[in-house]
Design an enzyme around this catalytic site. Sequence first.
Site, mmCIF file in Angstrom:
data_model
loop_
_atom_site.group_PDB
_atom_site.id
_atom_site.type_symbol
_atom_site.label_atom_id
_atom_site.label_comp_id
_atom_site.label_asym_id
_atom_site.label_seq_id
_atom_site.Cartn_x
_atom_site.Cartn_y
_atom_site.Cartn_z
ATOM 1 N N CYS A 42 0.853 -1.187 0.000
ATOM 2 C CA CYS A 42 0.000 0.000 0.000
ATOM 3 C C CYS A 42 0.885 1.231 0.000
ATOM 4 O O CYS A 42 1.682 1.442 0.924
ATOM 5 C CB CYS A 42 -0.888 -0.028 1.248
ATOM 6 S SG CYS A 42 -1.957 1.411 1.424
ATOM 7 N N CYS B 258 -0.963 3.430 -6.655
ATOM 8 C CA CYS B 258 -1.857 2.890 -5.627
ATOM 9 C C CYS B 258 -2.151 1.464 -6.055
ATOM 10 O O CYS B 258 -2.437 1.220 -7.237
ATOM 11 C CB CYS B 258 -3.144 3.712 -5.566
ATOM 12 S SG CYS B 258 -4.457 2.944 -4.581
#
Length: 276
Positions: free
Chosen positions: A88, A198
Site C-alpha cells: 500500500c 496505488c
Amino acid sequence: STHAGGSNVKKERRAMNNAPIGVFDSGLGGLTVWRELYRKLPHESLIYYGDGKNCPYGDKNREEVTAYVDLAVRRLIDRGVKLIVVACNAATAMAIDHLRRNYALPLVGLEPAVKPAAMASRSGVIGILATAATLNGRLFRETSQRYADRVKILTQVGEGFVELVESNREQTPEALARVDKLLRPMLDAGADQIVLGCTHYPFLSAAMRRVIGERRVDLVNPAAAIERQAEALLRRFDLPAEPEHTPQDDFMTSADETYRQRLIAKSEQVRTMDID
Ligand code: DGL
C-alpha cells in the site's frame, strides 16, 4: 548435549524459514502485489491482511493511518510472519518510518515508480496516479524532485478509484467514465508513462487501456519490482522457505467474514487475470 542443541537450532531455523510472509493493504488493492508473490514464490506461505473496515486510507491523516497500520502489523506478527510486504503506497508514505522504528522484522514498502517511468519516457512527460496521502508524502515529493530536471511530472489523485475497486465496479461504464475523466488530461499533455501509484489501480487497467487506445503509453505497475525486493530480503536474511515446504495461504481482515470471503474470491480472480 551439543549435538542435540545443534539439531534444535536447525529445527527452529527451519520453522522460521517456513513461516508465512505477511502482505498488507487497506483493502483489496494489495492483491495486485500478492499475485506477484503468489506466482514467483511457490514455496512461500502468504497471509494477506486487508483493513477493509478502515479503507480508504488515501484521505485520512497520518495519526489515523499509523494507528491502523500498527494494529495490522501486530496481528500479522502474532501469526508468526517472517517478513511483511506493505502493499500500500499510502500506508508506506504515512507509516513506514514508524514501522521501521518499532519492529525488527524485515519490511518491504511501496512507493510510486517514478524512476523507471522517468527512465522509460520518450516524450519527457510522465503521469502519476495515486491517492492524496501518497502524493502529499515526503517520500514522493523528494523522489519527484530528483527527477524533475529529467522529465515533467504530472500528478492526479485517482478520486473514486479505490471505492470502485472495493465495490467490484471496476468493469462498469461508470468506472470507464471516471478513468476517462482523470486519465485523459495527462495523456493529452503528452504523458507516455502512467505510474499506478496505488495498488488498487491495476484493477482499473482494462479501463485505462481503453482510454489510452492507440497511443503508445505504458502503465507502470511496481508489483514485479516489489516481489524481487521481497525475494532479495528473504535471501539476505537467510529466510526462504524450504523447497519441500507445502505453502498455505490465508486471508485476514479487520472487517467482517463477508469481506474476508470477497478477499478470497478476488485473490482467485487475480491469479489468472491480465492486469497490466
Ligand atoms: N491501496 C492503497 C495504496 O496503494 C491505498 C488505497 C486507500 O486509499 O486506502 O495507496
